[in-house]
Scaffold this motif. Structure first.
Motif, PDB file in Angstrom:
ATOM      1  N   ARG A   1      17.519 -30.613  93.598  1.00 18.15           N
ATOM      2  CA  ARG A   1      16.540 -29.708  94.347  1.00 18.15           C
ATOM      3  C   ARG A   1      15.827 -28.686  93.870  1.00 18.15           C
ATOM      4  O   ARG A   1      14.881 -28.508  94.135  1.00 18.15           O
ATOM      5  CB  ARG A   1      17.362 -29.311  95.649  1.00 18.15           C
ATOM      6  N   GLN A   2      16.426 -28.161  92.964  1.00 12.10           N
ATOM      7  CA  GLN A   2      15.690 -26.943  91.950  1.00 12.10           C
ATOM      8  C   GLN A   2      14.825 -27.516  91.197  1.00 12.10           C
ATOM      9  O   GLN A   2      13.603 -27.023  91.334  1.00 12.10           O
ATOM     10  CB  GLN A   2      16.980 -26.181  91.121  1.00 12.10           C
TER      11      GLN A   2
ATOM     12  N   SER B   1      11.805 -28.238  93.518  1.00 13.24           N
ATOM     13  CA  SER B   1      11.193 -27.104  93.958  1.00 13.24           C
ATOM     14  C   SER B   1      10.420 -26.581  92.973  1.00 13.24           C
ATOM     15  O   SER B   1       9.206 -26.123  93.015  1.00 13.24           O
ATOM     16  CB  SER B   1      12.340 -25.912  94.291  1.00 13.24           C
ATOM     17  N   ASP B   2      10.877 -26.504  91.537  1.00 17.08           N
ATOM     18  CA  ASP B   2      10.189 -26.127  90.545  1.00 17.08           C
ATOM     19  C   ASP B   2       8.765 -26.988  90.215  1.00 17.08           C
ATOM     20  O   ASP B   2       7.807 -26.452  89.912  1.00 17.08           O
ATOM     21  CB  ASP B   2      11.148 -26.102  89.244  1.00 17.08           C
TER      22      ASP B   2
ATOM     23  N   ASP C   1      22.184 -30.137  94.004  1.00 12.94           N
ATOM     24  CA  ASP C   1      21.516 -28.576  94.118  1.00 12.94           C
ATOM     25  C   ASP C   1      20.620 -28.678  92.678  1.00 12.94           C
ATOM     26  O   ASP C   1      19.502 -28.146  92.910  1.00 12.94           O
ATOM     27  CB  ASP C   1      22.415 -27.533  93.736  1.00 12.94           C
ATOM     28  N   ARG C   2      20.991 -29.255  91.514  1.00  9.77           N
ATOM     29  CA  ARG C   2      20.077 -29.351  90.290  1.00  9.77           C
ATOM     30  C   ARG C   2      18.739 -30.218  90.750  1.00  9.77           C
ATOM     31  O   ARG C   2      17.794 -29.612  90.379  1.00  9.77           O
ATOM     32  CB  ARG C   2      20.722 -29.880  89.349  1.00  9.77           C
TER      33      ARG C   2
END
Length: 195
Positions: A175-176, A179-180, A172-173
């Motif tokens: 992926r974030q 995305s950022d 998740d980290r």
């Protein structure tokens, strides 16, 4: 992928997995030749596959060689020094047992495995992780840095759940972060086009 691999509610007493569920080495999750893994540069998708592959191999390794928790502790995944060491050892094993490798390569792997066991033992002793509890590896503050935070041992009663939660959080980290990054790129491109 982690949830698909486990495919059950983590609190479910009727979980379809036994102690050997993640040890199957019949085929790799990653269909490519062995290569060094730089954990700092993996995408979310790559990291997920590499975590599962390494976990599967570490389970096989510890059982095959009867390794105690003082060499390979249950919560190795929480300690980067152990992740890097085990990842390198896994790569070495993959290369040593490649069908195209020279016949003496496995002997070389076993010699290097003896050295790696000592390093792993040293890392475990330094980190403070144990069979039934874990704590973050202590960090030494250098002059001028803020004091290191006080760390406490935490009892972790379900190693597989902890691993799934840890990998899910890592993915998740990543992926974030991805995305950022793409949002910044898109914003910069839009700003440049309007100039």
């Amino acid at each position: 992928m982690v949830e698909q691999l486990f495919n059950w509610e983590l609190g479910d007493a009727e979980a379809p997995f036994d102690d050997d569920a993640f040890d199957e080495l019949g085929g790799p999750l990653i269909a490519e030749p062995p290569h060094p893994i730089n954990w700092n540069l993996l995408s979310a998708e790559e990291a997920e596959a590499e975590w599962i592959e390494l976990n599967r191999w570490v389970n096989w390794l510890r059982r095959t060689y009867g390794l105690p928790a003082s060499v390979v502790p249950p919560f190795w995944h929480r300690h980067l020094e152990l992740v890097w060491e085990l990842s390198a050892l896994h790569l070495h094993w993959l290369c040593a047992y490649d069908p195209d490798q020279h016949g003496s390569a496995p002997f070389g792997w076993h010699r290097d495995f003896a050295d790696a066991r000592q390093r792993l033992h040293d890392w475990v002793a330094t980190s403070g992780t144990r069979l039934d509890r874990d704590r973050p590896t202590r960090q030494t503050s250098w002059p001028g840095e803020p004091s290191a935070e006080t760390i406490e041992d935490v009892v972790v009663s379900d190693r597989d759940k902890d691993f799934v939660d840890f990998v899910t959080g890592d993915v998740d980290r990543r992926r974030q972060a991805e995305s950022d990054f793409y949002k910044r790129e898109e914003t910069e491109r839009a700003t440049t086009e309007h100039v």
